[in-house]
Design an enzyme around this catalytic site. Structure first.
Site, PDB file in Angstrom:
ATOM      1  N   TRP A 143       0.895  -1.205  -0.036  1.00 38.23           N
ATOM      2  CA  TRP A 143      -0.152   0.532  -0.383  1.00 38.23           C
ATOM      3  C   TRP A 143       0.434   1.049   0.118  1.00 38.23           C
ATOM      4  O   TRP A 143       1.706   1.531  -0.213  1.00 38.23           O
ATOM      5  CB  TRP A 143      -1.408   0.109   1.681  1.00 38.23           C
ATOM      6  CG  TRP A 143      -2.064   0.652   1.152  1.00 38.23           C
ATOM      7  CD1 TRP A 143      -2.420   2.005   1.723  1.00 38.23           C
ATOM      8  CD2 TRP A 143      -3.554  -0.166   0.144  1.00 38.23           C
ATOM      9  NE1 TRP A 143      -3.751   2.152   0.654  1.00 38.23           N
ATOM     10  CE2 TRP A 143      -4.332   1.402   0.328  1.00 38.23           C
ATOM     11  CE3 TRP A 143      -3.744  -0.688  -0.452  1.00 38.23           C
ATOM     12  CZ2 TRP A 143      -5.582   1.557  -0.470  1.00 38.23           C
ATOM     13  CZ3 TRP A 143      -5.062  -1.151  -1.161  1.00 38.23           C
ATOM     14  CH2 TRP A 143      -5.966   0.254  -1.404  1.00 38.23           C
ATOM     15  N   ASP A 199      -0.251  10.813  -0.621  1.00 35.31           N
ATOM     16  CA  ASP A 199      -1.681  12.349  -1.319  1.00 35.31           C
ATOM     17  C   ASP A 199      -2.844  12.040  -0.124  1.00 35.31           C
ATOM     18  O   ASP A 199      -2.909  10.333   0.151  1.00 35.31           O
ATOM     19  CB  ASP A 199      -1.701  13.245  -2.127  1.00 35.31           C
ATOM     20  CG  ASP A 199      -1.912  11.678  -3.332  1.00 35.31           C
ATOM     21  OD1 ASP A 199      -1.339  10.638  -3.282  1.00 35.31           O
ATOM     22  OD2 ASP A 199      -2.671  12.355  -4.211  1.00 35.31           O
ATOM     23  N   GLU A 202      -3.664   8.442  -1.895  1.00 30.31           N
ATOM     24  CA  GLU A 202      -2.703   7.296  -1.893  1.00 30.31           C
ATOM     25  C   GLU A 202      -2.228   6.700  -3.113  1.00 30.31           C
ATOM     26  O   GLU A 202      -1.887   5.966  -3.285  1.00 30.31           O
ATOM     27  CB  GLU A 202      -3.735   6.224  -1.212  1.00 30.31           C
ATOM     28  CG  GLU A 202      -4.169   6.470  -0.282  1.00 30.31           C
ATOM     29  CD  GLU A 202      -5.252   5.358   0.494  1.00 30.31           C
ATOM     30  OE1 GLU A 202      -4.960   4.924   1.972  1.00 30.31           O
ATOM     31  OE2 GLU A 202      -6.098   4.390  -0.238  1.00 30.31           O
ATOM     32  N   GLU A 203      -2.096   8.040  -4.071  1.00 25.46           N
ATOM     33  CA  GLU A 203      -1.149   7.243  -5.041  1.00 25.46           C
ATOM     34  C   GLU A 203       0.751   7.719  -5.185  1.00 25.46           C
ATOM     35  O   GLU A 203       0.810   6.881  -6.203  1.00 25.46           O
ATOM     36  CB  GLU A 203      -1.537   8.090  -6.473  1.00 25.46           C
ATOM     37  CG  GLU A 203      -2.925   7.314  -6.101  1.00 25.46           C
ATOM     38  CD  GLU A 203      -3.731   7.481  -7.816  1.00 25.46           C
ATOM     39  OE1 GLU A 203      -4.990   7.148  -8.344  1.00 25.46           O
ATOM     40  OE2 GLU A 203      -3.662   8.801  -7.649  1.00 25.46           O
ATOM     41  N   GLU A 424     -18.909   5.376  -4.979  1.00 27.87           N
ATOM     42  CA  GLU A 424     -18.053   6.403  -4.777  1.00 27.87           C
ATOM     43  C   GLU A 424     -17.600   7.049  -6.262  1.00 27.87           C
ATOM     44  O   GLU A 424     -17.137   8.533  -6.342  1.00 27.87           O
ATOM     45  CB  GLU A 424     -16.566   5.569  -5.276  1.00 27.87           C
ATOM     46  CG  GLU A 424     -15.155   5.878  -5.089  1.00 27.87           C
ATOM     47  CD  GLU A 424     -14.526   5.089  -4.994  1.00 27.87           C
ATOM     48  OE1 GLU A 424     -13.093   5.235  -3.845  1.00 27.87           O
ATOM     49  OE2 GLU A 424     -13.841   4.488  -5.832  1.00 27.87           O
TER      50      GLU A 424
END
Length: 578
Positions: A143, A199, A202-203, A424
């Site tokens: 992750w 960020d 999550e990238e 989403e």
């Protein structure tokens, strides 16, 4: 899918005292959707939520979706934002039963803070772990970690609750149960704010505006609460000015937007809009140094970000510039094909409603050269100036901004299924719901946007008004030590070597303001810079040749300055090619 046609009373006209007319379609949509969204949030909170089977008490699951994507985890960031809204509702007296849920949340977060994860242990970086299994065990898969916004957001949610406890004669509970959780998050934030992390999305690992903005708020109001509870606030006081200073480096004055993630993509990203609403402080007015929703910089940024999606999505085509549209994360997005998100579209509406609230409170609206492009969408002849409440220009602009804001919620309404379920994302071409079903954050963002539309404000100021940016921000704050950077780098004619990093003294990752090194002992280049003492920092070297800029390869380098009793330090490096 359909739009809801029943009209309800538009409260905003009375709130603003102008002739603003609420969109009856949005009124009807919210009348139906707000109760559904409240139920949607509750359903995803353990242990007894209808869609949270297996979740421990006080844990929020992101979504009940188990595949493509699997979101049955609890994220620190998402959970904090959800409970930020729940706490506001409780403090406003809307539902006294929420007290039990909040106390469960406090206890659950205290447990998670003690879990050892791939990010580390309780005192060795573990608070930067972004998500956990819903039984309090660590998620050990690959992750984007660490992520530094979660602890700051959790502190923000719990500081508000702790202050309310003190206000209602529950200081002992605040000190013994809530403060220990807050303190750990503040300690982590004070120590790690100037390290890059992944960020909001999550990238990418970089300095991120959203993270810096919420860190500033957490530390500033953390100081106030610590003093109120007679705890030591000194570690946080020392960092507030530094974070505030660093926040200014994200502004891109040439193009009029906030650079969301330094060094990646165009920098135009809805994380900047989310930052503005989650650091909203009406007492600060339209302060631009904290990028308040009605500030010229935040409004200019909103226009740039929103306009970037107007031609990106088919469902936005041919919609005029003064009307709301579907908003995604950023135009280069490839996750699920890069689609609009319900929560980013709601957040855009919320920033505008927040702006309307402040203009009404201060009884005026200011147009500056920075915000002129934003207002020109509603009045092509508008000029910089201050327009008093009740004036023709004020009425024209606030009515238009109100319609603009409603347009974003109307867009979400158009693509909300009949049962009110919020996923989403929705499809950029036909509006079909996509990705995680019943996303908790989608429901929470609808609720906060609706509250702002009704004129609800944060229940307490976080102190943004008291912040002052030093005269020279990008540079030195407090005592410094001299650090000499040396790098072995062979160059071609015309090339020069520069250095940039994640702190103000290293230009805040700005290639334009990067410090030049001298080829004093070529091919060794060097420069000596004053760096705040006892500061950990990240940096990279870069080559410039005219307009060409080439950064050295990832990852960013890490080092630290020396303690106050030292005088200088030398760092020796070798250029890392791609």
């Amino acid at each position: 899918m359909r739009l809801y046609l029943t009209t309800t009373l538009g409260l905003f006209s009375a709130l603003l005292g102008v002739k603003a007319q609420a969109d009856p379609l949005v009124d009807a949509y919210l009348a139906k959707q707000v109760p559904i969204s409240r139920t949607g949030v509750s359903a995803n909170v353990g242990p007894d939520g209808a869609r949270s089977s297996g979740a421990a008490a006080g844990l929020v699951i992101a979504s009940p979706s188990t595949e493509d994507p699997d979101y049955v985890y609890t994220w620190t960031r998402d959970s904090a934002l959800v409970f930020k809204g729940i706490t506001e509702r409780y403090i406003r007296g809307e539902d006294d039963s929420l007290r039990g849920r909040i106390d469960d949340f406090v206890a659950a977060q205290a447990t998670l803070q003690g879990v050892t994860s791939p990010s580390g242990g309780p005192n060795t970086g573990g608070l930067g772990e972004p998500k956990f299994n819903i039984d309090f065990t660590a998620f050990t898969g690959g992750w984007g970690r660490p992520q530094h916004d979660g602890p700051a957001l959790r502190a923000i949610a719990l500081i508000n609750y702790a202050n309310h406890l003190v206000d209602t004669d529950n200081s002992t509970w605040a000190t013994e149960r809530v403060w220990p959780v807050i303190k750990k998050d503040l300690d982590y934030t004070a120590k790690n704010w100037n390290y890059t992390g992944f960020d909001l999305w999550e990238e990418v690992a970089t300095s991120s505006f959203f993270t810096s903005a919420v860190q500033l708020r957490a530390l500033k109001e953390g100081v106030t609460l610590a003093d109120r509870l007679q705890q030591n606030s000194a570690p946080y006081v020392e960092q507030v000015e530094r974070v505030h200073c660093f926040l200014q480096s994200y502004w891109n004055p040439e193009q009029g937007f906030i650079t969301a993630n330094v060094g990646y993509r165009t920098g135009k990203d809805a994380n900047t809009i989310l930052a503005s609403i989650h650091t909203f402080d009406p007492e600060a007015g339209c302060d631009a140094t904290t990028f308040q929703p009605c500030s010229d910089k935040a409004l200019s940024n909103l226009k740039v970000v929103v306009d970037s999606f107007r031609t990106e999505y088919s469902i936005n085509h041919d919609i005029p510039a003064d009307q709301g549209v579907a908003v995604g994360r950023y135009t280069e997005d490839v996750y699920f094909g890069g689609q609009p998100w319900y929560l980013t579209t709601s957040a855009t509406a919320e920033q505008l409603y927040d702006a309307l609230i402040v203009w009404d409170r201060q009884e005026s609206l200011e147009v500056t050269p920075i915000s002129q492009a934003f207002f020109s969408a509603f009045d092509s002849t508008i000029q910089p100036g201050t327009y008093a409440k009740g004036s023709d220009t004020y009425v024209t602009l606030t009515n238009a901004v109100r319609r603009f804001a409603d347009g974003f919620l109307a867009t979400n309404a158009k693509y909300t299924p009949e049962d009110g379920s919020l996923s989403e994302q929705y499809d950029r071409d036909d509006g079909r719901p996509l990705s995680a079903t019943h996303l908790t954050w989608s429901y929470a963002s609808l609720l906060s946007a609706s509250a702002a539309r009704s004129g609800e404000m944060p229940t307490r100021s976080w102190g943004a008004k008291a912040l002052v940016v030093p005269g020279q921000c990008v540079g030195n704050i407090g005592p410094t030590s001299l650090v000499t950077f040396k790098v072995y780098a062979e160059t071609t004619p015309g090339e020069n070597i520069f250095i940039a990093g994640n702190i103000g003294a290293l230009s805040g990752w700005s290639s334009d303001n990067a410090a030049a090194l001298s080829p004093f002992e070529y091919p060794i280049w060097n420069v000596t810079l004053p760096i705040p003492v006892d500061t950990y920092f990240e940096y990279k070297y870069l080559r410039k040749d005219g307009d060409s800029v080439v950064w050295e390869a990832d990852p960013a380098r890490r080092n630290n300055s020396i303690s106050p009793d030292g005088e200088s330090k030398t760092i020796n490096d070798v250029w890392r090619g791609l």
